[in-house]
Design a protein around this motif. Sequence first.
Motif, short mmCIF file in Angstrom:
data_model
loop_
_atom_site.label_atom_id
_atom_site.label_comp_id
_atom_site.label_asym_id
_atom_site.label_seq_id
_atom_site.Cartn_x
_atom_site.Cartn_y
_atom_site.Cartn_z
N LEU A 1 0.84 -1.19 0.00
CA LEU A 1 0.00 0.00 0.00
C LEU A 1 0.88 1.25 0.00
O LEU A 1 1.86 1.33 0.73
N PRO A 2 0.51 2.28 -0.80
CA PRO A 2 1.31 3.52 -0.79
C PRO A 2 1.18 4.30 0.52
O PRO A 2 2.09 5.02 0.90
N LEU A 3 0.03 4.16 1.19
CA LEU A 3 -0.21 4.86 2.45
C LEU A 3 -0.99 3.94 3.38
O LEU A 3 -1.76 3.08 2.92
N PRO A 4 -0.86 4.11 4.68
CA PRO A 4 -1.66 3.32 5.61
C PRO A 4 -3.12 3.79 5.58
O PRO A 4 -3.41 4.93 5.17
N PRO A 5 -4.05 2.95 6.00
CA PRO A 5 -5.47 3.35 5.98
C PRO A 5 -5.73 4.61 6.79
O PRO A 5 -6.60 5.42 6.42
N ALA A 6 -5.02 4.82 7.91
CA ALA A 6 -5.26 6.00 8.73
C ALA A 6 -4.94 7.28 7.97
O ALA A 6 -5.66 8.29 8.07
N ALA A 7 -3.86 7.28 7.19
CA ALA A 7 -3.50 8.47 6.41
C ALA A 7 -4.51 8.74 5.31
O ALA A 7 -4.90 9.89 5.07
N VAL A 8 -4.96 7.68 4.64
CA VAL A 8 -5.97 7.85 3.59
C VAL A 8 -7.28 8.34 4.19
O VAL A 8 -7.95 9.23 3.64
N GLY A 9 -7.67 7.78 5.35
CA GLY A 9 -8.89 8.23 6.01
C GLY A 9 -8.81 9.68 6.45
O GLY A 9 -9.77 10.45 6.29
N ALA A 10 -7.66 10.09 7.00
CA ALA A 10 -7.48 11.49 7.38
C ALA A 10 -7.56 12.40 6.17
O ALA A 10 -8.16 13.49 6.21
N GLY A 11 -6.96 11.99 5.04
CA GLY A 11 -7.05 12.78 3.82
C GLY A 11 -8.46 12.88 3.30
O GLY A 11 -8.89 13.94 2.81
N LEU A 12 -9.23 11.79 3.41
CA LEU A 12 -10.63 11.82 2.96
C LEU A 12 -11.46 12.76 3.83
O LEU A 12 -12.29 13.53 3.32
#
Length: 584
Positions: free
Chosen positions: A385-396
């Motif tokens: 994965l390019p980013l962890p789920p927490a980072a993607v969720g924070a970006g969303l």
Amino acid sequence: MLQVIGLTSAPRRGFPADVRDLTFEALPGHVTALLGAPGSGKTAALRLMLELDPGRGVTYFRGRPLHRIPHPAREVGVLLGDVPGHPARTARGQLRMLCAAAGVPASRADELLEAVGLAALRDQRVGTLSVGMDRLLALASALLGDPHTLLLDDPAEGLSLREESWLHGLLRAHAAQGGTVLYTTADPKEAAWAADHVVTIDGGRLVADQNADDFSRTRLRPRVAVRTPHAARLATVVAREARAARRSVEVVAEANSRLSVYGSTCAEIGDTAFRHGLPVHQLADEVADAGPARPVVSAGPGEGEAAPRPAAQASGPDPLPPIRRHAARGPLHPLRYELRRLFGVRTTTLVMAAVLAASVGLSVLLARSGHAQLPKMLAGWPSLLPLPPAAVGAGLIGALSFGDEFRYPALAAGRGTVPRRLGLLLAKLVVSAGVALVLAVVVVLASVEAVRLVYGADLIKVPSNSVFLGASWAGLTVGCAWAGLLAAGVFRVATAGVAAVLAVPVLVVPLVQQVLTGPGSHSVAGLPGRLRELVWPRWPYETDRWVAAVVRVVAHPVGTALSLSLSALVCAYLFTSLRSRVRW
């Protein structure tokens, strides 16, 4: 007083202007109806008054144009189109969010829900309201700031007869307290009985400017509505007797066996039908529209006299100022507004729950393989994965901050998006950073407990560089949240925010690594230490450790890439904000 002088909309290419040289006044203490058929330019005129569309002319609200009023929601209440807001937000939550925008106490929302009859539906979602309930909620939104002037676009649409009667009583009560009311309608009969003054427009031009009595006398005329199964025979008999008595009577046949008789009475029609043995199923007095008025009739100087043109337009080729889309006003309480906007719907909770579940699941799987490092295991960040789920969720969550739900016309621009205000931007940055930090901490704690529960405490050991790892983890989540927020603010689309977050590891990090380690470039080893040497004062040991950790995070390729992306987005946001203030 509401003064409208020379409003003229900017014509679209190949089409005439929707509004052309419209001038009239709406007096305080009176209800003024802006009458016109669909497509006559009523809504376009309201949008010009609110400076939502470009054009020429000027509108004064008690002597001031809208962009010179410090708190427009407390001066002008607007009902324009559908009620604004996310369909999943409750009626009470929507009003409380607008209370923060208008700078009024949150208790005002409950008061208005009670006043408009929606107290029992305060917890119902906006998207499930009927058309009539939607209009009542929009009316409550217009009344939030206790404004002096009300601008309402067809407020009776979708209301029952009882609700319509209540609405006009409310408007009259507002005018009786010294307020100014201007509403649009396409029904001449409604304008005659509900308004004190009627302004008629057609094709965007002023047709008539009359008080209600003169309007009723010149525009409306009485008739007798008749319904009978022998409509054709009754029409012939009535017309024959009228000719014999030399009376002017007009009989118009309509659908469903109905007749409209002008110039007669119910008693005369009833007697005629009885004499000829014709059954009558309906017999009632009505008031009908006599057709469009002739331009320009005024109730001021005298019947049929042309309305005087204001002195502001008396001379000169084009003395009226242009109507520009001025910078949108932000909420008066931005932090309170942003908190209510963010947690008023379940999207934030659902995103955080999905991120937590994905992170814990990935942490357990990575712990089972035994090859992942402890930091990536607790973050749920496999190498695929390019980013962890927490980072993607924070970006969303950050990308969703700029949504299409701040549409109150007296506060925001007509583009239907959150205005670009520094106070609101800072509030969004603070709230999104707080949510990202909470998400980061919860993910790590939940992953630790899950791994300890499944595999025991042997796998969990506090590393020596925990300060650096914590700063890196917090910086990654907060940076992704801000990247998503700023990108969505620049491009006005939440998808652009998510794309900006994913672009950091996919595009920017490889580019940074290639620049720093490519052939012919000098080594950057020891950059964190050299950055730390630039800091002049020497702080206590614990503070020094945190500063050193932050410096090492920024010097990391991912940290450098994220810092560059945020810098570019901040510059783009400022550029678009400044440009939007000078263009139409």
